[in-house]
Design a protein around this motif. Sequence first.
Motif, PDB file in Angstrom:
ATOM      1  N   ILE A   1       1.129  -1.143   0.045  1.00  0.00           N
ATOM      2  CA  ILE A   1      -0.028  -0.020   0.150  1.00  0.00           C
ATOM      3  C   ILE A   1       0.823   1.377  -0.088  1.00  0.00           C
ATOM      4  CG2 ILE A   1      -1.813   1.371   1.412  1.00  0.00           C
ATOM      5  CD1 ILE A   1      -2.718  -1.487   2.355  1.00  0.00           C
ATOM      6  N   TYR A   2       2.069   1.285   0.741  1.00  0.00           N
ATOM      7  CA  TYR A   2       2.663   2.526   0.958  1.00  0.00           C
ATOM      8  C   TYR A   2       3.284   2.545  -0.435  1.00  0.00           C
ATOM      9  CZ  TYR A   2       6.767   5.433   1.756  1.00  0.00           C
ATOM     10  OH  TYR A   2       7.712   6.430   1.852  1.00  0.00           O
ATOM     11  N   ASP A   3       3.902   1.546  -1.334  1.00  0.00           N
ATOM     12  CA  ASP A   3       4.440   1.708  -2.644  1.00  0.00           C
ATOM     13  C   ASP A   3       3.453   2.282  -3.646  1.00  0.00           C
ATOM     14  OD1 ASP A   3       6.931   0.808  -1.639  1.00  0.00           O
ATOM     15  OD2 ASP A   3       6.764  -1.409  -2.527  1.00  0.00           O
ATOM     16  N   CYS A   4       2.284   1.799  -3.272  1.00  0.00           N
ATOM     17  CA  CYS A   4       1.257   2.314  -4.372  1.00  0.00           C
ATOM     18  C   CYS A   4       0.857   3.793  -3.981  1.00  0.00           C
ATOM     19  CB  CYS A   4      -0.084   1.488  -4.281  1.00  0.00           C
ATOM     20  SG  CYS A   4       0.184  -0.250  -4.689  1.00  0.00           S
ATOM     21  N   VAL A   5       0.766   4.143  -2.905  1.00  0.00           N
ATOM     22  CA  VAL A   5       0.331   5.532  -2.546  1.00  0.00           C
ATOM     23  C   VAL A   5       1.693   6.433  -2.895  1.00  0.00           C
ATOM     24  CG1 VAL A   5       0.172   7.306  -0.683  1.00  0.00           C
ATOM     25  CG2 VAL A   5      -1.124   4.980  -0.562  1.00  0.00           C
ATOM     26  N   ALA A   6       2.901   6.072  -2.719  1.00  0.00           N
ATOM     27  CA  ALA A   6       4.238   6.772  -2.980  1.00  0.00           C
ATOM     28  C   ALA A   6       4.053   6.930  -4.544  1.00  0.00           C
ATOM     29  CB  ALA A   6       5.387   6.216  -2.504  1.00  0.00           C
ATOM     30  N   ALA A   7       3.786   5.761  -5.392  1.00  0.00           N
ATOM     31  CA  ALA A   7       4.026   5.945  -6.704  1.00  0.00           C
ATOM     32  C   ALA A   7       2.814   6.962  -7.367  1.00  0.00           C
ATOM     33  CB  ALA A   7       3.896   4.368  -7.316  1.00  0.00           C
ATOM     34  N   ARG A   8       1.783   6.880  -6.718  1.00  0.00           N
ATOM     35  CA  ARG A   8       0.483   7.713  -7.165  1.00  0.00           C
ATOM     36  C   ARG A   8       0.897   9.330  -6.921  1.00  0.00           C
ATOM     37  NH1 ARG A   8      -2.194   9.974 -10.099  1.00  0.00           N
ATOM     38  NH2 ARG A   8      -4.675  10.319  -9.720  1.00  0.00           N
ATOM     39  N   MET A   9       1.653   9.602  -5.811  1.00  0.00           N
ATOM     40  CA  MET A   9       2.036  10.701  -5.476  1.00  0.00           C
ATOM     41  C   MET A   9       2.892  11.237  -6.350  1.00  0.00           C
ATOM     42  SD  MET A   9       1.832  10.496  -1.428  1.00  0.00           S
ATOM     43  CE  MET A   9       2.399  12.166  -0.912  1.00  0.00           C
ATOM     44  N   LYS A  10       3.973  10.403  -6.806  1.00  0.00           N
ATOM     45  CA  LYS A  10       5.017  10.832  -7.793  1.00  0.00           C
ATOM     46  C   LYS A  10       4.515  11.051  -9.095  1.00  0.00           C
ATOM     47  CE  LYS A  10       9.136   9.158  -9.898  1.00  0.00           C
ATOM     48  NZ  LYS A  10      10.060   8.114  -9.716  1.00  0.00           N
ATOM     49  N   GLN A  11       3.488  10.321  -9.504  1.00  0.00           N
ATOM     50  CA  GLN A  11       2.728  10.440 -10.610  1.00  0.00           C
ATOM     51  C   GLN A  11       1.801  11.702 -10.744  1.00  0.00           C
ATOM     52  OE1 GLN A  11      -0.413   7.938 -11.270  1.00  0.00           O
ATOM     53  NE2 GLN A  11      -0.103   7.586 -13.513  1.00  0.00           N
ATOM     54  N   ALA A  12       1.119  12.163  -9.698  1.00  0.00           N
ATOM     55  CA  ALA A  12       0.430  13.370  -9.554  1.00  0.00           C
ATOM     56  C   ALA A  12       1.428  14.386  -9.691  1.00  0.00           C
ATOM     57  CB  ALA A  12      -0.479  13.253  -8.333  1.00  0.00           C
ATOM     58  N   ALA A  13       2.512  14.444  -9.038  1.00  0.00           N
ATOM     59  CA  ALA A  13       3.448  15.740  -8.911  1.00  0.00           C
ATOM     60  C   ALA A  13       4.031  15.816 -10.478  1.00  0.00           C
ATOM     61  CB  ALA A  13       4.491  15.395  -8.020  1.00  0.00           C
ATOM     62  N   GLU A  14       4.413  14.597 -11.136  1.00  0.00           N
ATOM     63  CA  GLU A  14       4.890  14.842 -12.573  1.00  0.00           C
ATOM     64  C   GLU A  14       3.455  15.457 -13.393  1.00  0.00           C
ATOM     65  OE1 GLU A  14       5.826  11.025 -13.507  1.00  0.00           O
ATOM     66  OE2 GLU A  14       7.667  10.992 -12.248  1.00  0.00           O
ATOM     67  N   VAL A  15       2.411  15.049 -13.264  1.00  0.00           N
ATOM     68  CA  VAL A  15       1.251  15.625 -14.028  1.00  0.00           C
ATOM     69  C   VAL A  15       1.171  17.146 -13.654  1.00  0.00           C
ATOM     70  CG1 VAL A  15      -1.133  15.690 -14.323  1.00  0.00           C
ATOM     71  CG2 VAL A  15       0.048  13.624 -14.268  1.00  0.00           C
ATOM     72  N   LYS A  16       1.237  17.457 -12.325  1.00  0.00           N
ATOM     73  CA  LYS A  16       1.273  18.902 -12.081  1.00  0.00           C
ATOM     74  C   LYS A  16       2.416  19.638 -12.522  1.00  0.00           C
ATOM     75  CE  LYS A  16       0.292  21.635  -7.876  1.00  0.00           C
ATOM     76  NZ  LYS A  16      -0.047  21.707  -6.327  1.00  0.00           N
ATOM     77  N   ARG A  17       3.371  19.218 -12.691  1.00  0.00           N
ATOM     78  CA  ARG A  17       4.599  19.950 -13.494  1.00  0.00           C
ATOM     79  C   ARG A  17       4.366  20.202 -14.661  1.00  0.00           C
ATOM     80  NH1 ARG A  17       9.257  16.438 -11.518  1.00  0.00           N
ATOM     81  NH2 ARG A  17       8.177  15.724  -9.846  1.00  0.00           N
TER      82      ARG A  17
END
Length: 99
Positions: A81-97
């Motif tokens: 679950i931690y890995d999934c949340v971390a990957a989703r947050m990284k993905q969201a940050a990249e989209v925001k950039r």
Amino acid sequence: FDYAHNMQVAVAIGVGAGLAWMIWFVRRFQECRPFARKVPLAILGPLLALPLELLDFPPLGDLLDAHALWHLCTVPVQFLIYDCVAARMKQAAEVKREI
């Protein structure tokens, strides 16, 4: 306190939550691509270990009983679950950039 009724309700809620998470995953599969292999494992892991919670057996070596093994089997799920949340947050940050 009716323990059998409590277990029935807990199992029903757990299975229902697992089904709800699987539906969520299927509907948002494209968003979950970077970690798509881990989500089903995180959802199904506790369900696969459920017999350890429901079926009791005498302790192995006077140390590990079914309930202890149930808790042991649910530990890796937290890392998934931690890995999934971390990957989703990284993905969201990249989209925001990109915006």
